[in-house]
Design a protein around this motif. Structure first.
Motif: not given
Length: 50
Positions: A10, A13-14, A16-18, A20-21
């Protein structure tokens, strides 16, 4: 440092999302151009509040 097992968690994934953002923000903000102020707005006096 980062491997596939990290990105399955988890936290991974957080992260990776950061990433990308932040990348999307940099791409989108590079398209914004700074313009000079309109002459009517520039004629107002600027008052400094002490």
């Amino acid at each position: 440092m980062f491997d596939r097992s990290f990105f399955r968690t988890q936290l991974g994934q957080a992260a990776l999302a950061s990433i990308v953002a932040m990348s999307a923000f940099v791409m989108l903000s590079s398209h914004i151009t700074v313009t000079t102020p309109v002459a009517a707005i520039a004629t107002y006096e600027q008052v400094e509040i002490a």
